[in-house]
Structure formats: C-alpha cells, structure tokens
Design a protein around this motif. Structure first.
Motif, PDB file in Angstrom:
ATOM      1  N   VAL A  84      -9.772  -0.114 -14.091  1.00 18.60           N
ATOM      2  CA  VAL A  84      -8.405  -0.569 -13.816  1.00 18.60           C
ATOM      3  C   VAL A  84      -7.592   0.549 -13.159  1.00 18.60           C
ATOM      4  N   VAL A  85      -7.684   1.754 -13.718  1.00 20.61           N
ATOM      5  CA  VAL A  85      -6.965   2.888 -13.135  1.00 20.61           C
ATOM      6  C   VAL A  85      -7.434   3.134 -11.697  1.00 20.61           C
ATOM      7  N   TYR A  86      -8.727   2.984 -11.461  1.00 21.20           N
ATOM      8  CA  TYR A  86      -9.256   3.179 -10.103  1.00 21.20           C
ATOM      9  C   TYR A  86      -8.616   2.212  -9.109  1.00 21.20           C
ATOM     10  N   VAL A  87      -8.599   0.914  -9.428  1.00 24.19           N
ATOM     11  CA  VAL A  87      -8.062  -0.046  -8.454  1.00 24.19           C
ATOM     12  C   VAL A  87      -6.553   0.138  -8.270  1.00 24.19           C
ATOM     13  N   LEU A  88      -5.860   0.544  -9.341  1.00 19.03           N
ATOM     14  CA  LEU A  88      -4.423   0.793  -9.224  1.00 19.03           C
ATOM     15  C   LEU A  88      -4.128   2.058  -8.427  1.00 19.03           C
ATOM     16  N   SER A  89      -5.088   2.976  -8.392  1.00 21.23           N
ATOM     17  CA  SER A  89      -4.897   4.263  -7.715  1.00 21.23           C
ATOM     18  C   SER A  89      -5.070   4.197  -6.206  1.00 21.23           C
ATOM     19  N   THR A  90      -5.582   3.097  -5.692  1.00 21.63           N
ATOM     20  CA  THR A  90      -5.825   3.004  -4.255  1.00 21.63           C
ATOM     21  C   THR A  90      -4.509   2.977  -3.477  1.00 21.63           C
ATOM     22  N   PRO A  91      -4.514   3.453  -2.225  1.00 25.05           N
ATOM     23  CA  PRO A  91      -3.298   3.448  -1.403  1.00 25.05           C
ATOM     24  C   PRO A  91      -2.785   2.025  -1.183  1.00 25.05           C
ATOM     25  N   PRO A  92      -1.513   1.864  -0.842  1.00 21.40           N
ATOM     26  CA  PRO A  92      -0.918   0.537  -0.670  1.00 21.40           C
ATOM     27  C   PRO A  92      -1.660  -0.369   0.304  1.00 21.40           C
ATOM     28  N   HIS A  93      -2.345   0.203   1.300  1.00 13.63           N
ATOM     29  CA  HIS A  93      -3.019  -0.633   2.295  1.00 13.63           C
ATOM     30  C   HIS A  93      -4.442  -1.031   1.875  1.00 13.63           C
ATOM     31  N   VAL A  94      -4.899  -0.536   0.728  1.00 19.24           N
ATOM     32  CA  VAL A  94      -6.271  -0.817   0.269  1.00 19.24           C
ATOM     33  C   VAL A  94      -6.230  -1.782  -0.901  1.00 19.24           C
ATOM     34  N   GLN A  95      -7.017  -2.839  -0.802  1.00 23.54           N
ATOM     35  CA  GLN A  95      -7.107  -3.815  -1.884  1.00 23.54           C
ATOM     36  C   GLN A  95      -8.563  -3.974  -2.316  1.00 23.54           C
ATOM     37  N   ILE A  96      -8.840  -3.678  -3.582  1.00 22.62           N
ATOM     38  CA  ILE A  96     -10.162  -3.944  -4.154  1.00 22.62           C
ATOM     39  C   ILE A  96     -10.123  -5.380  -4.661  1.00 22.62           C
ATOM     40  N   GLN A  97     -10.762  -6.277  -3.951  1.00 22.60           N
ATOM     41  CA  GLN A  97     -10.691  -7.683  -4.319  1.00 22.60           C
ATOM     42  C   GLN A  97     -11.543  -8.002  -5.549  1.00 22.60           C
TER      43      GLN A  97
END
Length: 249
Positions: free
Chosen positions: A225-238
C-alpha cells in the motif's frame, strides 16, 4: 521514478477493517508515515488498543466505530471525519469477510453478508470518498484490498471469490469513469495471496504454507500500500499482486 510519501503527510486516510490483520497493519504504516488515519471497524476495543500502541508516532490513528455493511454507519463515519479531521485524501477499502463452505448448501444470510461487506460496503465508501475528493479538489487515491481469488477461483470459499471478482471489475470500472472525467484521482487494486489474519483462520490448519510458516504477513500488504501511494502523481499502479515465492494455494 522517485518514491515519496511526503505529499500525504498530515493528510487524512480512511482504512476500513482497521481493527486487525491487514487493516491494522496498513493503519500502522500510514500513521508512521505521518498521516491522520481514521480506522473504521466494529470492535471499539481493538481500535483503541491500536491507537494507544501508535501514540507518539508521526501521525495519529482515530478510532471510528463503523459497521461497513450498514450504509448509515458509513455515512455517519464520513460525516464525523469531515467535521473533525478534514477532507479525505486516501481510502483503503480493506474490510472483508469470508464464509467458507460449499456454494450449493450455504445459507442465504451468509451469501448476503459476503456481498454486503466485500462489495456494497466498498462501493458506498468509495462513492462517499470520491464525493469529498471532488468537492475539495483533492487528487486522492482509492485502494481496494482485493485477493488472488479475485482473479482465480478457489473452491471451498463459497461466494467469496465471486465477491472479489466483483472488486476487480469495480476497480477497473472506476478507473475508466475517472478517466472519462479527466480526474487525477487514482485507483489501485491490491491482490494478496494467503495472509496470516483472522479472516483466514478457518483455512489455516489444512494449508501447507501455514504449517511451514511461509504465509504472507499483514505488513507485507501494508508495504505494498505504501509503495502504490508513494508513486509520483502521473504514475498509477492499476493492479498489484503480492504473493509468496511458493505456490499460492
């Protein structure tokens, strides 16, 4: 890609099913990262114990007693959070229930419970969170805690796989709807394998990975969860699948 939780510090996150297992692990990680976390669950004593454990951390856990299967409870929880904590930036839809057994001989009430919690509760919480995000121009993040059985049916779990297949579809439907609105709100489905938690206890004794002590831990999913929240605003882990290096089931 630079990973950072800085933009979430001081912001409000809701974690459903936060009193134990994966939910408690996620709530703890987010508090450590400096967020104001509203922990939603039915067991007040468990929530309060966790809040005490996290005293002195960078963020804070707030106990919000909520039955996610009841719409009135969810609406009251969101109203309290809005009034006392501020606009929601992150929603972690973690609450879930399993009713093991055969599909052919299970009571109707058990079918209803699974879908009321795993699907309807998730839908209602998501709807309310996005209302708040849109009203406050928040580029937030919705995370559905899904399951490997939301992609691959495992017999003996009655309607549970169907409820998680629904979560898979709901995540993608939401992504497409948000895209059509040019929204920057993110949606991620996280699908763990078998995790050591109360929800899985009926399955433990028969499972080889449990006997060998090689199941996933709640903190493994919290790290995801922390990993997906840590991504830059333009990156989405679907979709993020988390499993042991051994066979999943």
């Amino acid at each position: 890609m630079v990973l950072s939780m800085d933009r979430w510090v001081g912001k409000v996150a809701i974690v459903t099913g936060a009193s134990s297992g994966i939910g408690a692990g996620i709530a703890e990680k987010l508090v450590e990262q400096g967020l104001k976390v509203a922990g939603l669950a039915r067991r007040k004593d468990r929530l309060e114990d966790l809040a005490k454990k996290l005293t002195g951390k960078k963020g804070k856990l707030y106990s919000v007693v909520t039955d996610i299967s009841k719409e009135e409870d969810v609406l009251k929880a969101f109203a309290w959070i809005k009034e006392n904590l501020g606009p929601v930036h992150i929603l972690i839809n973690n609450a879930g229930v399993v009713k093991s057994g055969g599909l052919l001989d299970q009571e109707t009430e058990k079918y209803e419970t699974v879908f009321r919690v795993n699907v309807l509760g998730l839908c209602i919480a998501t709807r309310e969170a996005i209302k708040v995000m849109k009203a406050n121009n928040v580029d937030g993040h919705i995370v559905h805690v899904n399951s490997l059985v939301g992609h691959q049916v495992l017999p003996g779990l009655s309607a549970y796989p169907a409820s998680k297949f629904a979560v898979t579809a709901l995540a993608e439907t939401l992504r497409l709807e948000l895209n059509s609105l040019k929204s920057k709100i993110k949606i991620t489905s996280i699908s763990p394998g078998l995790v050591e938690s109360e929800i899985n206890k009926p399955e433990y004794d028969r499972h080889r990975l449990f006997k060998e002590g090689k199941m996933l831990k709640p903190e493994d999913i919290a790290d995801g969860v922390v990993y997906v929240l840590s991504t830059p605003p333009h990156v989405q882990i679907q979709e993020l699948t988390i499993n042991t290096i051994l066979e999943p089931f």
